[in-house]
Design a protein around this motif. Structure first.
Motif, PDB file in Angstrom:
ATOM      1  N   LEU A   1     -11.128 -34.223 -13.739  1.00  0.00           N
ATOM      2  CA  LEU A   1     -10.864 -33.223 -12.720  1.00  0.00           C
ATOM      3  C   LEU A   1     -11.759 -31.999 -12.851  1.00  0.00           C
ATOM      4  CD1 LEU A   1      -6.981 -33.370 -12.612  1.00  0.00           C
ATOM      5  CD2 LEU A   1      -8.604 -34.432 -11.076  1.00  0.00           C
ATOM      6  N   HIS A   2     -12.700 -32.037 -13.772  1.00  0.00           N
ATOM      7  CA  HIS A   2     -13.609 -30.908 -13.918  1.00  0.00           C
ATOM      8  C   HIS A   2     -14.558 -30.878 -12.736  1.00  0.00           C
ATOM      9  CE1 HIS A   2     -12.041 -30.167 -17.863  1.00  0.00           C
ATOM     10  NE2 HIS A   2     -12.267 -31.438 -18.201  1.00  0.00           N
ATOM     11  N   PRO A   3     -14.774 -29.735 -12.159  1.00  0.00           N
ATOM     12  CA  PRO A   3     -15.645 -29.665 -10.981  1.00  0.00           C
ATOM     13  C   PRO A   3     -17.075 -30.003 -11.341  1.00  0.00           C
ATOM     14  CG  PRO A   3     -15.020 -27.459 -11.720  1.00  0.00           C
ATOM     15  CD  PRO A   3     -14.243 -28.439 -12.550  1.00  0.00           C
ATOM     16  N   SER A   4     -17.765 -30.548 -10.391  1.00  0.00           N
ATOM     17  CA  SER A   4     -19.178 -30.844 -10.590  1.00  0.00           C
ATOM     18  C   SER A   4     -19.966 -29.537 -10.551  1.00  0.00           C
ATOM     19  CB  SER A   4     -19.670 -31.799  -9.508  1.00  0.00           C
ATOM     20  OG  SER A   4     -19.599 -31.156  -8.251  1.00  0.00           O
ATOM     21  N   ARG A   5     -21.211 -29.649 -10.850  1.00  0.00           N
ATOM     22  CA  ARG A   5     -22.063 -28.460 -10.890  1.00  0.00           C
ATOM     23  C   ARG A   5     -22.179 -27.800  -9.526  1.00  0.00           C
ATOM     24  NH1 ARG A   5     -27.983 -29.173 -12.812  1.00  0.00           N
ATOM     25  NH2 ARG A   5     -28.506 -27.935 -11.004  1.00  0.00           N
ATOM     26  N   GLY A   6     -21.988 -28.553  -8.483  1.00  0.00           N
ATOM     27  CA  GLY A   6     -22.060 -28.003  -7.137  1.00  0.00           C
ATOM     28  C   GLY A   6     -23.455 -28.097  -6.561  1.00  0.00           C
ATOM     29  N   ALA A   7     -23.588 -27.626  -5.345  1.00  0.00           N
ATOM     30  CA  ALA A   7     -24.872 -27.676  -4.659  1.00  0.00           C
ATOM     31  C   ALA A   7     -25.817 -26.626  -5.230  1.00  0.00           C
ATOM     32  CB  ALA A   7     -24.662 -27.434  -3.163  1.00  0.00           C
ATOM     33  N   GLN A   8     -27.105 -26.929  -5.193  1.00  0.00           N
ATOM     34  CA  GLN A   8     -28.120 -25.988  -5.689  1.00  0.00           C
ATOM     35  C   GLN A   8     -28.147 -24.733  -4.837  1.00  0.00           C
ATOM     36  OE1 GLN A   8     -29.342 -26.121  -8.438  1.00  0.00           O
ATOM     37  NE2 GLN A   8     -30.367 -28.026  -8.970  1.00  0.00           N
ATOM     38  N   ASN A   9     -28.108 -24.915  -3.537  1.00  0.00           N
ATOM     39  CA  ASN A   9     -28.122 -23.797  -2.593  1.00  0.00           C
ATOM     40  C   ASN A   9     -26.898 -23.914  -1.697  1.00  0.00           C
ATOM     41  OD1 ASN A   9     -30.692 -22.819  -3.465  1.00  0.00           O
ATOM     42  ND2 ASN A   9     -31.625 -24.546  -2.356  1.00  0.00           N
ATOM     43  N   PRO A  10     -25.729 -23.480  -2.207  1.00  0.00           N
ATOM     44  CA  PRO A  10     -24.507 -23.678  -1.410  1.00  0.00           C
ATOM     45  C   PRO A  10     -24.537 -22.876  -0.114  1.00  0.00           C
ATOM     46  CG  PRO A  10     -24.062 -22.330  -3.339  1.00  0.00           C
ATOM     47  CD  PRO A  10     -25.476 -22.783  -3.448  1.00  0.00           C
ATOM     48  N   ARG A  11     -24.060 -23.512   0.902  1.00  0.00           N
ATOM     49  CA  ARG A  11     -23.933 -22.867   2.200  1.00  0.00           C
ATOM     50  C   ARG A  11     -22.511 -22.335   2.314  1.00  0.00           C
ATOM     51  NH1 ARG A  11     -28.180 -25.319   5.695  1.00  0.00           N
ATOM     52  NH2 ARG A  11     -29.272 -26.743   4.320  1.00  0.00           N
ATOM     53  N   PRO A  12     -22.239 -21.504   3.281  1.00  0.00           N
ATOM     54  CA  PRO A  12     -20.866 -20.979   3.443  1.00  0.00           C
ATOM     55  C   PRO A  12     -19.827 -22.094   3.550  1.00  0.00           C
ATOM     56  CG  PRO A  12     -22.373 -19.732   4.817  1.00  0.00           C
ATOM     57  CD  PRO A  12     -23.170 -20.867   4.227  1.00  0.00           C
ATOM     58  N   LEU A  13     -20.171 -23.174   4.230  1.00  0.00           N
ATOM     59  CA  LEU A  13     -19.239 -24.292   4.356  1.00  0.00           C
ATOM     60  C   LEU A  13     -18.938 -24.908   2.990  1.00  0.00           C
ATOM     61  CD1 LEU A  13     -17.609 -26.143   6.206  1.00  0.00           C
ATOM     62  CD2 LEU A  13     -19.638 -27.573   6.442  1.00  0.00           C
ATOM     63  N   ASP A  14     -19.945 -25.041   2.119  1.00  0.00           N
ATOM     64  CA  ASP A  14     -19.740 -25.575   0.776  1.00  0.00           C
ATOM     65  C   ASP A  14     -18.795 -24.685  -0.029  1.00  0.00           C
ATOM     66  OD1 ASP A  14     -21.464 -27.753   1.172  1.00  0.00           O
ATOM     67  OD2 ASP A  14     -23.216 -26.532   0.638  1.00  0.00           O
ATOM     68  N   ARG A  15     -18.972 -23.381   0.066  1.00  0.00           N
ATOM     69  CA  ARG A  15     -18.098 -22.445  -0.662  1.00  0.00           C
ATOM     70  C   ARG A  15     -16.667 -22.523  -0.134  1.00  0.00           C
ATOM     71  NH1 ARG A  15     -22.969 -19.470  -0.677  1.00  0.00           N
ATOM     72  NH2 ARG A  15     -22.474 -18.413   1.278  1.00  0.00           N
ATOM     73  N   ASN A  16     -16.513 -22.644   1.179  1.00  0.00           N
ATOM     74  CA  ASN A  16     -15.163 -22.764   1.763  1.00  0.00           C
ATOM     75  C   ASN A  16     -14.487 -24.053   1.306  1.00  0.00           C
ATOM     76  OD1 ASN A  16     -15.377 -20.339   3.114  1.00  0.00           O
ATOM     77  ND2 ASN A  16     -16.115 -21.287   5.014  1.00  0.00           N
ATOM     78  N   TYR A  17     -15.253 -25.134   1.302  1.00  0.00           N
ATOM     79  CA  TYR A  17     -14.707 -26.406   0.843  1.00  0.00           C
ATOM     80  C   TYR A  17     -14.255 -26.301  -0.615  1.00  0.00           C
ATOM     81  CZ  TYR A  17     -14.374 -31.151  -0.827  1.00  0.00           C
ATOM     82  OH  TYR A  17     -13.915 -32.294  -1.413  1.00  0.00           O
ATOM     83  N   GLU A  18     -15.057 -25.690  -1.465  1.00  0.00           N
ATOM     84  CA  GLU A  18     -14.715 -25.541  -2.881  1.00  0.00           C
ATOM     85  C   GLU A  18     -13.458 -24.696  -3.056  1.00  0.00           C
ATOM     86  OE1 GLU A  18     -14.660 -26.184  -6.814  1.00  0.00           O
ATOM     87  OE2 GLU A  18     -15.902 -27.208  -5.341  1.00  0.00           O
ATOM     88  N   THR A  19     -13.312 -23.656  -2.256  1.00  0.00           N
ATOM     89  CA  THR A  19     -12.118 -22.813  -2.308  1.00  0.00           C
ATOM     90  C   THR A  19     -10.881 -23.620  -1.924  1.00  0.00           C
ATOM     91  OG1 THR A  19     -13.449 -20.876  -1.731  1.00  0.00           O
ATOM     92  CG2 THR A  19     -11.062 -20.692  -1.410  1.00  0.00           C
ATOM     93  N   ILE A  20     -10.988 -24.410  -0.873  1.00  0.00           N
ATOM     94  CA  ILE A  20      -9.853 -25.239  -0.434  1.00  0.00           C
ATOM     95  C   ILE A  20      -9.522 -26.281  -1.496  1.00  0.00           C
ATOM     96  CG2 ILE A  20      -9.149 -26.988   1.246  1.00  0.00           C
ATOM     97  CD1 ILE A  20     -10.766 -25.376   3.339  1.00  0.00           C
ATOM     98  N   ARG A  21     -10.551 -26.935  -2.060  1.00  0.00           N
ATOM     99  CA  ARG A  21     -10.332 -27.962  -3.081  1.00  0.00           C
ATOM    100  C   ARG A  21      -9.619 -27.381  -4.294  1.00  0.00           C
ATOM    101  NH1 ARG A  21     -11.790 -29.900  -7.527  1.00  0.00           N
ATOM    102  NH2 ARG A  21     -13.390 -28.372  -7.975  1.00  0.00           N
TER     103      ARG A  21
END
Length: 172
Positions: free
Chosen positions: A138-158
């Motif tokens: 359940l550890h989060p992945s490193r994430g996107a290199q250049n996160p977009r606002p949608l990526d940040r919103n998705y991570e917050t919801i997750r």
């Protein structure tokens, strides 16, 4: 009442779990094994259980099984027809899970077959799937290199949903 008692006292023999995927014979015809990791066979088993619990004393036909499988799988009529259902019934007959009623084209489950099918479905859906889900990292992945606002919103919801699941006891 016999069908309901099979549900209440479901079990699976030690050897049956190992023998399900192996080929068997119906008369002189060799038929394939039953692999419950394949969606089609899971739908067939669940459909047979549903048809056995429908309390129809005259059993069910391959066409009725095909209709039930299509309902469970949301498939069109051409994707799963009576011919495929007849073959799947033959595989279940080879494992002595269902049997033909006399010389008719109607089938019914054996009591031991119904108990085994219910046990397998319950084990898979209520024990194995939750255990596998809990074993995932359940550890989060490193994430996107250049996160977009949608990526940040998705991570917050997750992250918020993970907290809700932990609060409800649905996640480890």
């Amino acid at each position: 009442m016999n069908a309901l008692s099979c549900i209440d006292q479901c079990f699976i023999a030690d050897s049956m779990l190992d023998e399900l995927p192996t080929p068997s014979r119906v008369g002189t015809t060799k038929v394939g094994g039953i692999d419950l990791n394949k969606p089609r066979m899971r739908w067939v088993v669940e459909a047979v259980i549903a048809l056995c619990l429908s309390l129809s004393p005259q059993g069910f036909t391959a066409s009725e099984l095909a209709r039930q499988v299509r309902m469970l799988s949301n498939q069109a009529e051409g994707q799963y027809d009576a011919r495929r259902a007849a073959y799947d019934l033959k595989k279940l007959r080879g494992k002595k899970i269902v049997h033909r009623i006399g010389q008719t084209r109607r089938y019914q489950s054996t009591s031991s077959g119904l108990k085994a099918m219910v046990a397998l479905v319950v084990l898979r859906n209520k024990a194995i799937k939750p255990l596998l889900a809990a074993a995932q990292d359940l550890h989060p992945s490193r994430g996107a290199q250049n996160p977009r606002p949608l990526d940040r919103n998705y991570e917050t919801i997750r992250t918020a949903m993970q907290s809700v699941f932990q609060e409800l006891g649905l996640a480890a």
